[in-house]
Design a protein around this motif. Structure first.
Motif, PDB file in Angstrom:
ATOM      1  N   LEU A  23      53.141  72.157   3.929  1.00  0.00           N
ATOM      2  CA  LEU A  23      54.617  72.193   3.942  1.00  0.00           C
ATOM      3  C   LEU A  23      55.174  73.567   4.291  1.00  0.00           C
ATOM      4  O   LEU A  23      55.936  73.818   4.806  1.00  0.00           O
ATOM      5  N   VAL A  24      54.384  74.738   3.567  1.00  0.00           N
ATOM      6  CA  VAL A  24      54.552  75.799   3.595  1.00  0.00           C
ATOM      7  C   VAL A  24      54.860  76.410   5.190  1.00  0.00           C
ATOM      8  O   VAL A  24      55.750  76.912   5.567  1.00  0.00           O
ATOM      9  N   THR A  25      53.860  76.128   6.085  1.00  0.00           N
ATOM     10  CA  THR A  25      53.700  76.436   7.370  1.00  0.00           C
ATOM     11  C   THR A  25      54.985  75.824   8.017  1.00  0.00           C
ATOM     12  O   THR A  25      55.787  76.207   9.050  1.00  0.00           O
ATOM     13  N   TYR A  26      55.173  74.469   7.881  1.00  0.00           N
ATOM     14  CA  TYR A  26      56.261  73.774   8.494  1.00  0.00           C
ATOM     15  C   TYR A  26      57.572  74.208   8.043  1.00  0.00           C
ATOM     16  O   TYR A  26      58.532  73.660   8.900  1.00  0.00           O
ATOM     17  N   THR A  27      57.692  74.798   6.787  1.00  0.00           N
ATOM     18  CA  THR A  27      59.088  74.983   6.793  1.00  0.00           C
ATOM     19  C   THR A  27      59.276  76.700   6.581  1.00  0.00           C
ATOM     20  O   THR A  27      60.139  77.207   5.959  1.00  0.00           O
ATOM     21  N   ALA A  28      58.308  77.458   7.171  1.00  0.00           N
ATOM     22  CA  ALA A  28      58.194  78.826   7.108  1.00  0.00           C
ATOM     23  C   ALA A  28      59.543  79.658   7.583  1.00  0.00           C
ATOM     24  O   ALA A  28      60.322  80.494   7.103  1.00  0.00           O
ATOM     25  N   LYS A  29      60.144  78.817   8.524  1.00  0.00           N
ATOM     26  CA  LYS A  29      61.416  79.483   9.458  1.00  0.00           C
ATOM     27  C   LYS A  29      62.384  78.682   8.628  1.00  0.00           C
ATOM     28  O   LYS A  29      62.463  77.650   8.361  1.00  0.00           O
ATOM     29  N   ARG A  30      63.624  79.658   8.266  1.00  0.00           N
ATOM     30  CA  ARG A  30      64.527  78.916   7.584  1.00  0.00           C
ATOM     31  C   ARG A  30      65.294  77.798   8.298  1.00  0.00           C
ATOM     32  O   ARG A  30      65.550  76.757   7.640  1.00  0.00           O
ATOM     33  N   GLU A  31      65.370  77.930   9.664  1.00  0.00           N
ATOM     34  CA  GLU A  31      65.910  76.654  10.459  1.00  0.00           C
ATOM     35  C   GLU A  31      65.249  75.536  10.347  1.00  0.00           C
ATOM     36  O   GLU A  31      65.749  74.244  10.103  1.00  0.00           O
ATOM     37  N   ASP A  32      63.714  75.796  10.147  1.00  0.00           N
ATOM     38  CA  ASP A  32      62.702  74.309  10.083  1.00  0.00           C
ATOM     39  C   ASP A  32      62.973  73.980   8.533  1.00  0.00           C
ATOM     40  O   ASP A  32      63.098  72.464   8.397  1.00  0.00           O
ATOM     41  N   LEU A  33      63.058  74.798   7.523  1.00  0.00           N
ATOM     42  CA  LEU A  33      63.275  74.352   6.176  1.00  0.00           C
ATOM     43  C   LEU A  33      64.788  73.654   6.021  1.00  0.00           C
ATOM     44  O   LEU A  33      64.891  72.488   5.660  1.00  0.00           O
ATOM     45  N   VAL A  34      65.747  74.131   6.636  1.00  0.00           N
ATOM     46  CA  VAL A  34      67.089  73.533   6.658  1.00  0.00           C
ATOM     47  C   VAL A  34      67.088  72.090   7.316  1.00  0.00           C
ATOM     48  O   VAL A  34      67.682  71.124   6.793  1.00  0.00           O
ATOM     49  N   ALA A  35      66.307  72.027   8.631  1.00  0.00           N
ATOM     50  CA  ALA A  35      66.452  70.635   9.262  1.00  0.00           C
ATOM     51  C   ALA A  35      65.443  69.772   8.580  1.00  0.00           C
ATOM     52  O   ALA A  35      65.977  68.627   8.622  1.00  0.00           O
ATOM     53  N   SER A  36      64.548  70.105   7.932  1.00  0.00           N
ATOM     54  CA  SER A  36      63.667  69.374   7.139  1.00  0.00           C
ATOM     55  C   SER A  36      64.439  68.558   6.100  1.00  0.00           C
ATOM     56  O   SER A  36      64.591  67.361   5.826  1.00  0.00           O
ATOM     57  N   ALA A  37      64.958  69.357   5.250  1.00  0.00           N
ATOM     58  CA  ALA A  37      65.788  69.082   4.081  1.00  0.00           C
ATOM     59  C   ALA A  37      67.186  68.073   4.636  1.00  0.00           C
ATOM     60  O   ALA A  37      67.526  67.087   4.174  1.00  0.00           O
ATOM     61  N   GLU A  38      67.771  68.477   5.627  1.00  0.00           N
ATOM     62  CA  GLU A  38      68.774  67.653   6.098  1.00  0.00           C
ATOM     63  C   GLU A  38      68.494  66.113   6.563  1.00  0.00           C
ATOM     64  O   GLU A  38      69.010  65.259   6.445  1.00  0.00           O
ATOM     65  N   ALA A  39      67.151  66.168   7.116  1.00  0.00           N
ATOM     66  CA  ALA A  39      66.773  64.956   7.725  1.00  0.00           C
ATOM     67  C   ALA A  39      66.359  64.061   6.422  1.00  0.00           C
ATOM     68  O   ALA A  39      66.573  62.896   6.334  1.00  0.00           O
ATOM     69  N   LEU A  40      65.751  64.757   5.373  1.00  0.00           N
ATOM     70  CA  LEU A  40      65.625  63.955   4.102  1.00  0.00           C
ATOM     71  C   LEU A  40      66.759  63.620   3.614  1.00  0.00           C
ATOM     72  O   LEU A  40      66.851  62.468   3.336  1.00  0.00           O
ATOM     73  N   PHE A  41      67.881  64.312   3.608  1.00  0.00           N
ATOM     74  CA  PHE A  41      69.048  64.016   2.840  1.00  0.00           C
ATOM     75  C   PHE A  41      69.657  62.729   3.559  1.00  0.00           C
ATOM     76  O   PHE A  41      70.077  61.652   2.847  1.00  0.00           O
ATOM     77  N   ALA A  42      69.412  62.744   5.082  1.00  0.00           N
ATOM     78  CA  ALA A  42      70.003  61.614   5.538  1.00  0.00           C
ATOM     79  C   ALA A  42      69.340  60.291   5.338  1.00  0.00           C
ATOM     80  O   ALA A  42      70.050  59.409   5.468  1.00  0.00           O
ATOM     81  N   VAL A  43      67.974  60.460   5.290  1.00  0.00           N
ATOM     82  CA  VAL A  43      67.374  59.299   5.155  1.00  0.00           C
ATOM     83  C   VAL A  43      67.436  58.472   3.697  1.00  0.00           C
ATOM     84  O   VAL A  43      67.785  57.287   3.491  1.00  0.00           O
ATOM     85  N   VAL A  44      67.746  59.451   2.867  1.00  0.00           N
ATOM     86  CA  VAL A  44      68.224  59.073   1.320  1.00  0.00           C
ATOM     87  C   VAL A  44      69.559  58.500   1.182  1.00  0.00           C
ATOM     88  O   VAL A  44      69.789  57.472   0.764  1.00  0.00           O
ATOM     89  N   ARG A  45      70.313  59.217   1.977  1.00  0.00           N
ATOM     90  CA  ARG A  45      71.783  58.889   1.781  1.00  0.00           C
ATOM     91  C   ARG A  45      72.101  57.486   2.751  1.00  0.00           C
ATOM     92  O   ARG A  45      72.897  56.611   2.203  1.00  0.00           O
ATOM     93  N   SER A  46      71.129  57.379   3.760  1.00  0.00           N
ATOM     94  CA  SER A  46      71.347  55.975   4.622  1.00  0.00           C
ATOM     95  C   SER A  46      70.709  54.824   3.616  1.00  0.00           C
ATOM     96  O   SER A  46      71.034  53.551   4.067  1.00  0.00           O
ATOM     97  N   GLY A  47      69.893  55.036   2.514  1.00  0.00           N
ATOM     98  CA  GLY A  47      69.396  53.837   1.666  1.00  0.00           C
ATOM     99  C   GLY A  47      68.126  53.381   2.371  1.00  0.00           C
ATOM    100  O   GLY A  47      67.532  52.744   1.821  1.00  0.00           O
ATOM    101  N   ALA A  48      67.483  54.014   3.310  1.00  0.00           N
ATOM    102  CA  ALA A  48      66.255  53.723   4.001  1.00  0.00           C
ATOM    103  C   ALA A  48      65.192  54.276   3.200  1.00  0.00           C
ATOM    104  O   ALA A  48      64.123  53.555   3.156  1.00  0.00           O
ATOM    105  N   VAL A  49      65.238  55.402   2.551  1.00  0.00           N
ATOM    106  CA  VAL A  49      64.356  55.801   1.479  1.00  0.00           C
ATOM    107  C   VAL A  49      65.155  56.062   0.224  1.00  0.00           C
ATOM    108  O   VAL A  49      66.178  56.770   0.136  1.00  0.00           O
ATOM    109  N   LYS A  50      64.426  55.231  -0.790  1.00  0.00           N
ATOM    110  CA  LYS A  50      64.831  55.536  -2.184  1.00  0.00           C
ATOM    111  C   LYS A  50      63.702  56.240  -2.935  1.00  0.00           C
ATOM    112  O   LYS A  50      62.675  56.282  -2.587  1.00  0.00           O
TER     113      LYS A  50
END
Ligand SMILES: NC(=O)c1ccc[n+]([C@@H]2O[C@H](COP(=O)([O-])OP(=O)(O)OC[C@H]3O[C@@H](n4cnc5c(N)ncnc54)[C@H](OP(=O)(O)O)[C@@H]3O)[C@@H](O)[C@H]2O)c1
Length: 325
Positions: free
Chosen positions: A266-293
């Motif tokens: 995960l450290v490599t895949y989120t090393a750049k701030r833009e990748d970290l923010v994009a990853s977190a936003e994708a996670l927030f989106a699947v959680v808020r959609s109810g697809a991932v509990k």
């Protein structure tokens, strides 16, 4: 004085000590965060035992938390005092009531995501994000194998892979865990403590085998995971719950069908701030959609971290676990 769980030497869960520590002051680019909840992850076990080396001893372990910014150092632009934030990042130091961390490692929490959910999901959920969407982009109609499918990363991956349109095969340590995995999108749970998972994968895929296997169990499953792949398939070896994978002969990748192997973090895949923010936003989106509990199936007081480690290593947890300061 605030408290933290520190280790002074490597060893079993008994080396985790609840101690008073000085209040940290945020330096340039840093924020001071008061944790509302801390995430428990298998990597914490590796730092405790010494499989992964901390920068020095004594140290505070832990890589994930959620809480409120209390103060910021000079030059911080990403967050301000009072912000609700979460993170999953090096350096270690999360098993604490208060910590400092680089502000560019923090993400602001949407109002509808609580601290406990955030602490439970940032590390395991962003891991699921990069593994399923970036290490190998899972496509609709593909069949994939996820080991330890009822665990923290496992339950999130099963649900997210389902949302991507995959058929999910998952290994689990017991019948009870098989039911939990099934309820979270695992189409074919395999109890690998009694069933031969290579034979079962062959049966389920009618001999076609798989384009990708996600293996976080390590030593016990690594070679058999290679046998689950179709020619040109990818083994994603991303953890060592049963021990580190020993050195191996790369000729095996040729012999088993021109296979690919990666050992991502995960450290490599989120090393750049833009990748970290994009990853977190994708996670927030699947959680808020109810697809991932996010299933917070265990809660411990932070001071009882040793008990939490015993449960995790003893394979007695399912889903995510949080530690409460
Ligand atoms: N590379 C990365 O970026 C990254 C990021 C996050 C996590 N990870 C890895 O992903 C894995 C899962 O992490 P997690 O925090 O979500 O933990 P977890 O899956 O909730 O717990 C580990 C699970 O591994 C299984 N396991 C199999 N053999 C084991 C053994 N000998 N001892 C203990 N457990 C064993 C157990 O499930 P069963 O009883 O069902 O077998 C256990 O519940 C870990 O290996 C972790 O290091 C890697």
């Amino acid at each position: 004085m605030p408290h933290a769980i520190r280790i002074h030497e490597h060893g079993g869960p008994e080396v985790l000590r609840w101690e008073e520590v000085p209040t940290p002051a945020p330096g340039p680019g840093e924020a001071l965060v008061r944790h509302a909840a801390v995430g428990l992850n298998y990597i914490d076990v590796y730092f405790r035992t010494g499989l992964y080396k901390p920068p020095g001893l004594p140290c505070v372990i832990g890589m994930e938390g959620a809480g409120t910014v209390e103060a910021v150092g000079p030059g911080v632009t990403e967050v301000a005092p009072g912000d609700r934030v979460a993170y999953a990042s090096a350096p270690i130091g999360a098993y604490a009531e208060l910590r400092t961390i680089k502000a560019d490692r923090l993400v602001k929490l949407p109002d509808d995501i609580g601290f406990e959910t955030a602490a439970a999901m940032m590390l395991q959920g962003m891991t699921a994000e990069y593994l399923l969407r970036r290490t190998y982009a899972v496509k609709p109609g593909q069949t994939i194998l996820i080991h330890a499918a009822a665990g923290g990363v496992g339950l999130i991956m099963c649900q997210w892979a389902k949302q991507l349109g995959a058929t999910v095969i998952g290994t689990v340590g017991s019948d009870a865990k098989a039911e939990i995995a099934r309820a979270h999108g695992c189409d074919h749970p395999i109890v690998y403590t009694r069933e031969d998972f290579v034979a079962r994968v062959k049966e389920i895929t009618e001999g076609r085998m798989l384009p990708v296997v996600y293996d976080s169990v390590g030593r016990e499953t690594f070679l058999k995971s290679l046998d689950c792949l179709a020619p040109l398939g990818l083994l994603v070896s991303f953890g060592n719950a049963s021990g580190a994978v020993p050195p191996f002969d790369i000729g095996l990748l040729a012999a088993k069908g021109s296979l690919f192997l990666t050992r991502p973090t995960l450290v490599t895949y989120t090393a750049k701030r833009e990748d970290l923010v994009a990853s977190a936003e994708a996670l927030f989106a699947v959680v808020r959609s109810g697809a991932v509990k996010i299933e917070v199936n265990q809660r411990f007081a932070l001071k009882d971290a040793a008990e939490a480690h015993r449960a995790l290593e003893g394979r007695r947890t399912t889903g995510s676990t949080i530690l409460l300061p």
